[in-house]
Every structure is written in structure tokens, then in C-alpha cells.
Design an enzyme around this catalytic site. Structure first.
Site, PDB file in Angstrom:
ATOM      1  N   GLU A 168      -6.309  -9.201  -5.608  1.00 49.83           N
ATOM      2  CA  GLU A 168      -6.275 -10.443  -4.825  1.00 49.83           C
ATOM      3  C   GLU A 168      -6.452 -11.715  -5.637  1.00 49.83           C
ATOM      4  OE1 GLU A 168      -7.816  -7.686  -3.886  1.00 49.83           O
ATOM      5  OE2 GLU A 168      -7.433  -7.297  -1.776  1.00 49.83           O
ATOM      6  N   GLU A 226      -8.979  -0.977   0.166  1.00 51.08           N
ATOM      7  CA  GLU A 226     -10.010  -1.282   1.181  1.00 51.08           C
ATOM      8  C   GLU A 226      -9.942  -0.303   2.357  1.00 51.08           C
ATOM      9  OE1 GLU A 226      -8.626  -5.375   1.195  1.00 51.08           O
ATOM     10  OE2 GLU A 226     -10.639  -6.062   0.728  1.00 51.08           O
ATOM     11  N   GLY A 267      -5.591  -4.293   0.241  1.00 56.08           N
ATOM     12  CA  GLY A 267      -5.924  -3.709   1.542  1.00 56.08           C
ATOM     13  C   GLY A 267      -5.802  -2.191   1.564  1.00 56.08           C
ATOM     14  N   ALA A 283      -2.316  -5.594   1.896  1.00 56.01           N
ATOM     15  CA  ALA A 283      -1.934  -6.364   3.076  1.00 56.01           C
ATOM     16  C   ALA A 283      -0.553  -6.948   2.786  1.00 56.01           C
ATOM     17  CB  ALA A 283      -2.952  -7.469   3.313  1.00 56.01           C
TER      18      ALA A 283
HETATM   19  N1  CO8 Z   1       3.184  -6.834   0.889  1.00 52.89           N
HETATM   20  C1  CO8 Z   1       4.471  -6.944   1.266  1.00 52.89           C
HETATM   21  N2  CO8 Z   1       5.464  -6.258   0.684  1.00 52.89           N
HETATM   22  C2  CO8 Z   1       5.157  -5.424  -0.315  1.00 52.89           C
HETATM   23  C3  CO8 Z   1       3.836  -5.256  -0.764  1.00 52.89           C
HETATM   24  C4  CO8 Z   1       2.821  -5.998  -0.112  1.00 52.89           C
HETATM   25  N3  CO8 Z   1       1.515  -5.878  -0.426  1.00 52.89           N
HETATM   26  N4  CO8 Z   1       3.838  -4.374  -1.774  1.00 52.89           N
HETATM   27  C5  CO8 Z   1       5.108  -3.990  -1.953  1.00 52.89           C
HETATM   28  N5  CO8 Z   1       5.909  -4.627  -1.085  1.00 52.89           N
HETATM   29  C6  CO8 Z   1       7.362  -4.523  -0.957  1.00 52.89           C
HETATM   30  C7  CO8 Z   1       8.104  -5.270  -2.057  1.00 52.89           C
HETATM   31  O1  CO8 Z   1       8.189  -6.635  -1.722  1.00 52.89           O
HETATM   32  C8  CO8 Z   1       9.428  -4.564  -2.057  1.00 52.89           C
HETATM   33  O2  CO8 Z   1      10.211  -5.043  -1.002  1.00 52.89           O
HETATM   34  P1  CO8 Z   1      11.787  -5.342  -1.199  1.00 52.89           P
HETATM   35  O3  CO8 Z   1      12.369  -4.015  -1.595  1.00 52.89           O
HETATM   36  O4  CO8 Z   1      12.223  -5.834   0.136  1.00 52.89           O
HETATM   37  O5  CO8 Z   1      11.877  -6.338  -2.291  1.00 52.89           O
HETATM   38  C9  CO8 Z   1       9.060  -3.116  -1.736  1.00 52.89           C
HETATM   39  O6  CO8 Z   1       7.761  -3.172  -1.145  1.00 52.89           O
HETATM   40  C10 CO8 Z   1       8.984  -2.248  -2.978  1.00 52.89           C
HETATM   41  O7  CO8 Z   1       8.112  -2.881  -3.889  1.00 52.89           O
HETATM   42  P2  CO8 Z   1       8.478  -3.114  -5.426  1.00 52.89           P
HETATM   43  O8  CO8 Z   1       9.956  -3.265  -5.594  1.00 52.89           O
HETATM   44  O9  CO8 Z   1       7.618  -4.224  -5.923  1.00 52.89           O
HETATM   45  O10 CO8 Z   1       8.037  -1.713  -6.032  1.00 52.89           O
HETATM   46  P3  CO8 Z   1       7.548  -1.440  -7.523  1.00 52.89           P
HETATM   47  O11 CO8 Z   1       7.451   0.052  -7.634  1.00 52.89           O
HETATM   48  O12 CO8 Z   1       8.365  -2.172  -8.506  1.00 52.89           O
HETATM   49  O13 CO8 Z   1       6.061  -2.065  -7.591  1.00 52.89           O
HETATM   50  C11 CO8 Z   1       3.822  -2.456  -6.795  1.00 52.89           C
HETATM   51  C12 CO8 Z   1       5.052  -1.506  -6.822  1.00 52.89           C
HETATM   52  C13 CO8 Z   1       3.211  -2.521  -8.192  1.00 52.89           C
HETATM   53  C14 CO8 Z   1       2.822  -1.856  -5.826  1.00 52.89           C
HETATM   54  C15 CO8 Z   1       4.272  -3.859  -6.341  1.00 52.89           C
HETATM   55  O14 CO8 Z   1       5.051  -3.745  -5.158  1.00 52.89           O
HETATM   56  C16 CO8 Z   1       3.130  -4.766  -6.043  1.00 52.89           C
HETATM   57  O15 CO8 Z   1       2.526  -5.321  -6.968  1.00 52.89           O
HETATM   58  N6  CO8 Z   1       2.826  -4.976  -4.743  1.00 52.89           N
HETATM   59  C17 CO8 Z   1       1.769  -5.848  -4.314  1.00 52.89           C
HETATM   60  C18 CO8 Z   1       0.414  -5.221  -4.551  1.00 52.89           C
HETATM   61  C19 CO8 Z   1      -0.671  -6.192  -4.169  1.00 52.89           C
HETATM   62  O16 CO8 Z   1      -0.853  -7.228  -4.763  1.00 52.89           O
HETATM   63  N7  CO8 Z   1      -1.438  -5.822  -3.134  1.00 52.89           N
HETATM   64  C20 CO8 Z   1      -2.528  -6.628  -2.650  1.00 52.89           C
HETATM   65  C21 CO8 Z   1      -2.053  -7.568  -1.599  1.00 52.89           C
HETATM   66  S1  CO8 Z   1      -3.290  -8.709  -1.105  1.00 52.89           S
HETATM   67  C22 CO8 Z   1      -4.283  -7.824  -0.088  1.00 52.89           C
HETATM   68  O17 CO8 Z   1      -4.110  -6.662   0.131  1.00 52.89           O
HETATM   69  C23 CO8 Z   1      -5.431  -8.585   0.537  1.00 52.89           C
HETATM   70  C24 CO8 Z   1      -6.137  -7.765   1.594  1.00 52.89           C
HETATM   71  C25 CO8 Z   1      -7.011  -8.619   2.438  1.00 52.89           C
HETATM   72  C26 CO8 Z   1      -6.216  -9.602   3.215  1.00 52.89           C
HETATM   73  C27 CO8 Z   1      -7.068 -10.474   4.055  1.00 52.89           C
HETATM   74  C28 CO8 Z   1      -6.219 -11.584   4.620  1.00 52.89           C
HETATM   75  C29 CO8 Z   1      -6.971 -12.665   5.228  1.00 52.89           C
END
Ligand code: CO8
Length: 258
Positions: A131, A111, A108, A63
Site C-alpha cells: 500500500e 489482509e 487486501g 483491493a
Molecule cells: N486491483 C485491480 N486490478 C488488479 C489488481 C488490483 N489490486 N491486481 C491485478 N489487477 C488486474 C490488472 O490490472 C490486470 O488487468 P488487465 O488485464 O485488465 O490489465 C490483471 O489483473 C492481471 O494483472 P497483471 O497483468 O498486472 O498480472 P501480472 O502477473 O503481470 O502481475 C501482480 C501480478 C504483481 C499481482 C500485479 O497485478 C500487481 O502488482 N497488482 C496489484 C497488487 C497490489 O498492489 N495490491 C494491493 C492493492 S491496495 C490494497 O489492497 C489496499 C487494501 C485496503 C484498502 C482500503 C481502502 C480504503
């Protein structure tokens, strides 16, 4: 639609989440578009749907953290419901949905994959529910579907420790059915989708309904659910013709969905 594209050929629909700058993260707009895309699928001419992510790095990286970061309790619940509603629509969609996981399937993203009927992935796929490291629980069904798919102990470890797992481990624990090199992922997924699309559509739909409904009930009721759905296939053109063809030692010339 800005972030979701859809094309359909030979009874197979391919839906692509296309927000590569954010690794296909699910914000409200993506969820709305996903919902709309499913509503628009022509069920008379589609027998299987494949969901994948744009690019070579990510299926869905979760998400959208930037959208969630300042949410109030009320807004978080609303966002959780939006995701849950779409994912439940996918899970109960009348025809099978296959997730072709081409990279990150985190939060997400994992999921979303779990709300599909079948998961296949590329060798570079990475799965996890990160999460708790972000101060929240999984919120789009992860606490429920992961345990149902891989068992309580594994699901609890993955969620509590926020351990990410690679494709081979996902295969080992039954989270995915197959792992392919990235360059072969779509071809192999389309082969599987093609095999499903060739079978009697009414019977495939009834099988999905029987499995999904039965798994949530006790065996006595579950076998009755199957019995009714099994019976509902009879007297259809496809059943009559398929059994006749078998007895006459010939092949069925394409099912009609009738
Ligand atoms: N949300 C928003 N932006 C994201 C997300 C995300 N989940 N994942 C990646 N991005 C963005 C980064 O911010 C980045 O943007 P920018 O270039 O503008 O800085 C771009 O995508 C590229 O990402 P990275 O530079 O970080 O790429 P890497 O190859 O270095 O890393 C990863 C890749 C490991 C996937 C890393 O991006 C990461 O850890 N992302 C987050 C993963 C995560 O924690 N996902 C779970 C999120 S929480 C969730 O899903 C809850 C679901 C239920 C929600 C219910 C709500 C009530």
C-alpha cells in the site's frame, strides 16, 4: 453471485473468490458477495470453512485499485469499513476459517488471509502489503493483524518497505502454517479441514472464541474466559459420550454438535 462461489460437503464449506481477470481483486461487489456468502452458511451443517481464489496464480491481488483510485476521503473510509466489517465477520465467525492461499496474497489479499484462523499456501504464493507504494496505508486491518501475527518489527519492515515475501519466508515468520506444491494445496487443506470437522464442534467453536477473545485481554481475565467456555462444553451430548467412550476404550461414532 457473480464473483463468489460456495459448496459444502462433509461439514466443510469451500468458498472461492472468482474474479480471475483481475487476479481476484476485491471490489465492492466481491466484498458484498463475500459478506452474503458468510451470512448464508448453515452453521448446523458446517464445521469449517476454506477460502481460496480461482485460478492458479492468485488468491487475492488486493483491493481493487481501479475502484479506489479516484475515491474521496469519505468514499475511502466507507470502502475501508466495508472490508473491515467483512473481515471481522470472518475473524469472529463461530467456526474455524482456513485460507488456502494459491498465489498472490497482496494488500487486501494478505489482509483477508490474516482474518482467517489458519493460513496454508502453495509454493508460488507471494505475500505483502504494497500500500505505501500506492500512497495509502493498509486499510483492511493489515496494520493491526500483521503485527499481531508476526511481531512488531517484522510487520513494520514489511509495511514500511512494501517488501513482498515468498512462501518460504512467510512460513519462517509464522504468517502461514504450511507450504505445499500448488497441485496438492487443496487436498492438504481439505485433510486439515477434515481433521477439524471430525472433532467435537461445540468444543472447537468454544476454543476459537476462547483464543480470539483471550488474546485481546489480560491473563487474569483471559483464563476466566477460558474457564467459562471450558465449562460450557460439559453436559453436552458430545462431551458426555466422548468421555464415556474413552473410559470404555472405544471410539466415538461421529460427534453430533449437541
Ligand atoms: N486491483 C485491480 N486490478 C488488479 C489488481 C488490483 N489490486 N491486481 C491485478 N489487477 C488486474 C490488472 O490490472 C490486470 O488487468 P488487465 O488485464 O485488465 O490489465 C490483471 O489483473 C492481471 O494483472 P497483471 O497483468 O498486472 O498480472 P501480472 O502477473 O503481470 O502481475 C501482480 C501480478 C504483481 C499481482 C500485479 O497485478 C500487481 O502488482 N497488482 C496489484 C497488487 C497490489 O498492489 N495490491 C494491493 C492493492 S491496495 C490494497 O489492497 C489496499 C487494501 C485496503 C484498502 C482500503 C481502502 C480504503
Amino acid at each position: 453471485m457473480e464473483f463468489v462461489s460456495y459448496k459444502s460437503e462433509n461439514f466443510i464449506g469451500v468458498l472461492t473468490i472468482n474474479r480471475p481477470n483481475a487476479l481476484n481483486a476485491l471490489n465492492s461487489q466481491v466484498l458484498n458477495e463475500l459478506n452474503e456468502a458468510f451470512d448464508k452458511i448453515d452453521l448446523n451443517n458446517t464445521r469449517v470453512v476454506v477460502i481460496t481464489g480461482a485460478g492458479e496464480k492468485s488468491f487475492v491481488a488486493g483491493a481493487d485499485i481501479s475502484e479506489m483510485s479516484t475515491a474521496s476521503i469519505v468514499e475511502a473510509e466507507k470502502f475501508g469499513k466495508k472490508g473491515n466489517d467483512v473481515f471481522r465477520k470472518i475473524e469472529t465467525f463461530p467456526i474455524p476459517v482456513i485460507a488456502a492461499i494459491n498465489g498472490f496474497a497482496l494488500g487486501g489479499g494478505c489482509e483477508l488471509a490474516m482474518s482467517c484462523d489458519i493460513r496454508v499456501c502453495s509454493e508460488n504464493a507471494l505475500f505483502g502489503q504494497p500500500e505505501v507504494g500506492l500512497g495509502i496505508t493498509p486499510g483492511f486491518g493489515g496494520t493491526q493483524r500483521l503485527a499481531r501475527l508476526v511481531g512488531l518489527g517484522k510487520a513494520k519492515e514489511l509495511i514500511y518497505a512494501a517488501n513482498n515475501i515468498k512462501a518460504e519466508e512467510a512460513l519462517k515468520i509464522g504468517l502461514v502454517n504450511h507450504v505445499y506444491p500448488l497441485e496438492n494445496l487443496m487436498e492438504e487443506t481439505m485433510k486439515l479441514a477434515g481433521k477439524i470437522a471430525k472433532n467435537a464442534p461445540i468444543a472447537v467453536r468454544a476454543s476459537k472464541k476462547a483464543i480470539n477473545t483471550g488474546i485481546d485481554t489480560d491473563m487474569d481475565r483471559a483464563i476466566i474466559i477460558e474457564q467459562k467456555l471450558f465449562a460450557s462444553c460439559f453436559e453436552t451430548e458430545d462431551q458426555t459420550e466422548a468421555m464415556k467412550a474413552f473410559l470404555e476404550k472405544r471410539k466415538v461414532e461421529g460427534f453430533k454438535n449437541k
